[in-house]
Motif scaffolding. Structure first.
Motif, PDB file in Angstrom:
ATOM      1  N   GLY A 148       0.788  -1.228   0.000  1.00 32.15           N
ATOM      2  CA  GLY A 148       0.000   0.000   0.000  1.00 32.15           C
ATOM      3  C   GLY A 148       0.818   1.275   0.000  1.00 32.15           C
ATOM      4  O   GLY A 148       0.253   2.369   0.108  1.00 32.15           O
ATOM      5  N   VAL A 149       2.154   1.157  -0.114  1.00 37.23           N
ATOM      6  CA  VAL A 149       3.014   2.348  -0.129  1.00 37.23           C
ATOM      7  C   VAL A 149       3.177   2.821  -1.571  1.00 37.23           C
ATOM      8  O   VAL A 149       3.456   2.010  -2.470  1.00 37.23           O
ATOM      9  CB  VAL A 149       4.393   2.028   0.482  1.00 37.23           C
ATOM     10  CG1 VAL A 149       5.324   3.240   0.391  1.00 37.23           C
ATOM     11  CG2 VAL A 149       4.246   1.585   1.927  1.00 37.23           C
ATOM     12  N   PRO A 150       3.001   4.118  -1.841  1.00 39.60           N
ATOM     13  CA  PRO A 150       3.184   4.636  -3.198  1.00 39.60           C
ATOM     14  C   PRO A 150       4.576   4.307  -3.743  1.00 39.60           C
ATOM     15  O   PRO A 150       5.562   4.310  -2.997  1.00 39.60           O
ATOM     16  CB  PRO A 150       2.998   6.154  -3.037  1.00 39.60           C
ATOM     17  CG  PRO A 150       2.176   6.291  -1.793  1.00 39.60           C
ATOM     18  CD  PRO A 150       2.587   5.166  -0.901  1.00 39.60           C
ATOM     19  N   MET A 151       4.668   4.022  -5.041  1.00 35.72           N
ATOM     20  CA  MET A 151       5.920   3.585  -5.651  1.00 35.72           C
ATOM     21  C   MET A 151       7.031   4.616  -5.519  1.00 35.72           C
ATOM     22  O   MET A 151       8.203   4.253  -5.378  1.00 35.72           O
ATOM     23  CB  MET A 151       5.677   3.272  -7.145  1.00 35.72           C
ATOM     24  CG  MET A 151       4.909   1.985  -7.380  1.00 35.72           C
ATOM     25  SD  MET A 151       5.766   0.526  -6.707  1.00 35.72           S
ATOM     26  CE  MET A 151       7.254   0.528  -7.687  1.00 35.72           C
ATOM     27  N   PHE A 152       6.703   5.893  -5.533  1.00 36.91           N
ATOM     28  CA  PHE A 152       7.762   6.902  -5.519  1.00 36.91           C
ATOM     29  C   PHE A 152       8.466   7.012  -4.164  1.00 36.91           C
ATOM     30  O   PHE A 152       9.570   7.541  -4.081  1.00 36.91           O
ATOM     31  CB  PHE A 152       7.216   8.277  -5.965  1.00 36.91           C
ATOM     32  CG  PHE A 152       6.252   8.906  -4.990  1.00 36.91           C
ATOM     33  CD1 PHE A 152       6.701   9.788  -4.007  1.00 36.91           C
ATOM     34  CD2 PHE A 152       4.899   8.621  -5.058  1.00 36.91           C
ATOM     35  CE1 PHE A 152       5.811  10.376  -3.122  1.00 36.91           C
ATOM     36  CE2 PHE A 152       4.005   9.195  -4.174  1.00 36.91           C
ATOM     37  CZ  PHE A 152       4.456  10.066  -3.203  1.00 36.91           C
ATOM     38  N   VAL A 153       7.845   6.516  -3.099  1.00 40.40           N
ATOM     39  CA  VAL A 153       8.507   6.530  -1.792  1.00 40.40           C
ATOM     40  C   VAL A 153       8.906   5.124  -1.337  1.00 40.40           C
ATOM     41  O   VAL A 153       9.534   4.965  -0.293  1.00 40.40           O
ATOM     42  CB  VAL A 153       7.608   7.169  -0.705  1.00 40.40           C
ATOM     43  CG1 VAL A 153       7.353   8.620  -0.994  1.00 40.40           C
ATOM     44  CG2 VAL A 153       6.314   6.388  -0.533  1.00 40.40           C
ATOM     45  N   LEU A 154       8.553   4.122  -2.162  1.00 43.30           N
ATOM     46  CA  LEU A 154       8.842   2.740  -1.772  1.00 43.30           C
ATOM     47  C   LEU A 154      10.328   2.464  -1.559  1.00 43.30           C
ATOM     48  O   LEU A 154      10.694   1.794  -0.576  1.00 43.30           O
ATOM     49  CB  LEU A 154       8.268   1.774  -2.818  1.00 43.30           C
ATOM     50  CG  LEU A 154       8.349   0.282  -2.456  1.00 43.30           C
ATOM     51  CD1 LEU A 154       7.612   0.006  -1.150  1.00 43.30           C
ATOM     52  CD2 LEU A 154       7.786  -0.577  -3.588  1.00 43.30           C
ATOM     53  N   PRO A 155      11.237   2.954  -2.434  1.00 41.90           N
ATOM     54  CA  PRO A 155      12.669   2.707  -2.196  1.00 41.90           C
ATOM     55  C   PRO A 155      13.148   3.253  -0.851  1.00 41.90           C
ATOM     56  O   PRO A 155      13.929   2.598  -0.150  1.00 41.90           O
ATOM     57  CB  PRO A 155      13.359   3.424  -3.366  1.00 41.90           C
ATOM     58  CG  PRO A 155      12.331   3.458  -4.434  1.00 41.90           C
ATOM     59  CD  PRO A 155      11.022   3.644  -3.720  1.00 41.90           C
ATOM     60  N   VAL A 156      12.679   4.431  -0.488  1.00 36.99           N
ATOM     61  CA  VAL A 156      13.089   5.041   0.786  1.00 36.99           C
ATOM     62  C   VAL A 156      12.553   4.226   1.961  1.00 36.99           C
ATOM     63  O   VAL A 156      13.278   3.929   2.926  1.00 36.99           O
ATOM     64  CB  VAL A 156      12.584   6.497   0.882  1.00 36.99           C
ATOM     65  CG1 VAL A 156      12.940   7.103   2.245  1.00 36.99           C
ATOM     66  CG2 VAL A 156      13.184   7.334  -0.239  1.00 36.99           C
ATOM     67  N   ILE A 157      11.289   3.842   1.878  1.00 37.92           N
ATOM     68  CA  ILE A 157      10.665   3.049   2.943  1.00 37.92           C
ATOM     69  C   ILE A 157      11.365   1.702   3.087  1.00 37.92           C
ATOM     70  O   ILE A 157      11.585   1.218   4.206  1.00 37.92           O
ATOM     71  CB  ILE A 157       9.159   2.848   2.668  1.00 37.92           C
ATOM     72  CG1 ILE A 157       8.425   4.200   2.639  1.00 37.92           C
ATOM     73  CG2 ILE A 157       8.544   1.933   3.719  1.00 37.92           C
ATOM     74  CD1 ILE A 157       8.491   4.957   3.943  1.00 37.92           C
ATOM     75  N   THR A 158      11.723   1.099   1.954  1.00 38.99           N
ATOM     76  CA  THR A 158      12.401  -0.199   1.986  1.00 38.99           C
ATOM     77  C   THR A 158      13.748  -0.101   2.696  1.00 38.99           C
ATOM     78  O   THR A 158      14.097  -0.954   3.512  1.00 38.99           O
ATOM     79  CB  THR A 158      12.594  -0.739   0.554  1.00 38.99           C
ATOM     80  OG1 THR A 158      11.310  -0.886  -0.063  1.00 38.99           O
ATOM     81  CG2 THR A 158      13.305  -2.082   0.577  1.00 38.99           C
ATOM     82  N   VAL A 159      14.492   0.953   2.378  1.00 39.20           N
ATOM     83  CA  VAL A 159      15.785   1.164   3.041  1.00 39.20           C
ATOM     84  C   VAL A 159      15.589   1.356   4.544  1.00 39.20           C
ATOM     85  O   VAL A 159      16.337   0.795   5.364  1.00 39.20           O
ATOM     86  CB  VAL A 159      16.510   2.383   2.431  1.00 39.20           C
ATOM     87  CG1 VAL A 159      17.748   2.742   3.262  1.00 39.20           C
ATOM     88  CG2 VAL A 159      16.927   2.093   0.998  1.00 39.20           C
ATOM     89  N   ILE A 160      14.581   2.134   4.917  1.00 41.77           N
ATOM     90  CA  ILE A 160      14.292   2.369   6.340  1.00 41.77           C
ATOM     91  C   ILE A 160      13.936   1.054   7.029  1.00 41.77           C
ATOM     92  O   ILE A 160      14.393   0.785   8.149  1.00 41.77           O
ATOM     93  CB  ILE A 160      13.146   3.390   6.493  1.00 41.77           C
ATOM     94  CG1 ILE A 160      13.616   4.777   6.033  1.00 41.77           C
ATOM     95  CG2 ILE A 160      12.671   3.460   7.950  1.00 41.77           C
ATOM     96  CD1 ILE A 160      12.518   5.815   5.994  1.00 41.77           C
TER      97      ILE A 160
END
Length: 249
Positions: A148-160
């Motif tokens: 449910g996380v928007p694709m444009f912030v997914l890389p940042v969230i994944t790293v976190i």
């Protein structure tokens, strides 16, 4: 006044042999860990021996310990988490007994050493990783990709998420280590004030009443902290194991 840090010094009791230039030694830390295993084993053996309808002291203590940890596992990791009950129960009892050993006069607080708590935390995270990957395969890594996380912030969230996961053994070990060490240092300091002031005559003895009262209060608090820290370590372990059982968000 005695150095409050000296109580954490690891001392060699006996040298058992050598591996190259390194000694294989039994230390006070190792001795208390062996004693903890012995006490827990004895409690479980005595508690399970009679299995009476009206339980005795050892059976009651064993049953209360079992039910407490079992309820913790069920509430935090679900019914599926009961497959990890032996592991979680062993961790809880081991940490609790080691914490309580530190409250015995002349005892040694093994859990005040970061290397011990870090190894225990690393064991927990390793269990999560091994079981999660062995059971779920690549699906386990969905743990780091929230749905449910928007694709444009997914890389940042994944790293976190990855950094947060890698920080778990550090935070788990630091919490136990820091709380046990801080409490024992405070207790040693106020006990030292009592001894120092008590040696200054009548005026000093009167002045020692306040630090004595504080030392007694800290002692009572440390017994509570010994249990709470074992419980916190256990419930966080259950939460992490839940991620191994259900890696999807």
């Amino acid at each position: 006044m005695a150095d409050p840090i000296q109580q954490f010094e690891i001392k060699t009791i006996a040298t058992l042999g050598k591996i190259g230039p390194y000694d294989i030694a039994l230390t006070n830390s190792g001795l208390f860990m062996l004693a903890a295993v012995g006490v827990i084993s004895l409690l479980m053996i005595l508690g399970a021996r009679s299995r009476a309808m009206v339980p005795g002291r050892f059976q009651s203590l064993a049953e209360v310990s079992y039910e407490f940890v079992a309820n913790t596992v069920r509430s935090s990791a679900g019914k599926e988490g009961m497959k990890f009950f032996p592991f979680v129960f062993s961790l809880f009892m081991f940490v609790l007994v080691l914490n309580l050993f530190g409250m015995v006069p002349g005892g040694f607080t093994v859990t005040s050493h970061i290397i011990v708590t870090f190894v225990l935390a690393l064991l927990v995270i390793s269990t999560v990783l091994i079981y999660g990957i062995a059971t779920h395969g690549t699906h386990f890594f969905h743990l780091f990709v929230p749905s449910g996380v928007p694709m444009f912030v997914l890389p940042v969230i994944t790293v976190i998420e990855i950094v947060s996961f890698l920080a778990r053994p550090v935070s788990l070990s630091m919490r136990l280590f820091a709380n046990m060490m801080a409490g024992h240092i405070a207790l040693k300091l106020f006990a030292g004030f009592v001894v120092t002031l008590g040696g200054l005559g009548v005026v000093g003895f009167a002045g020692a009443i306040l630090p004595l009262g504080i030392a007694v209060a800290i002692t009572a608090l440390e017994f509570l902290v010994a249990f709470i820290q074992a419980y916190v370590f256990t419930i966080l372990t259950c939460i992490y194991l839940h991620d191994a059982l259900h890696p999807g968000h």
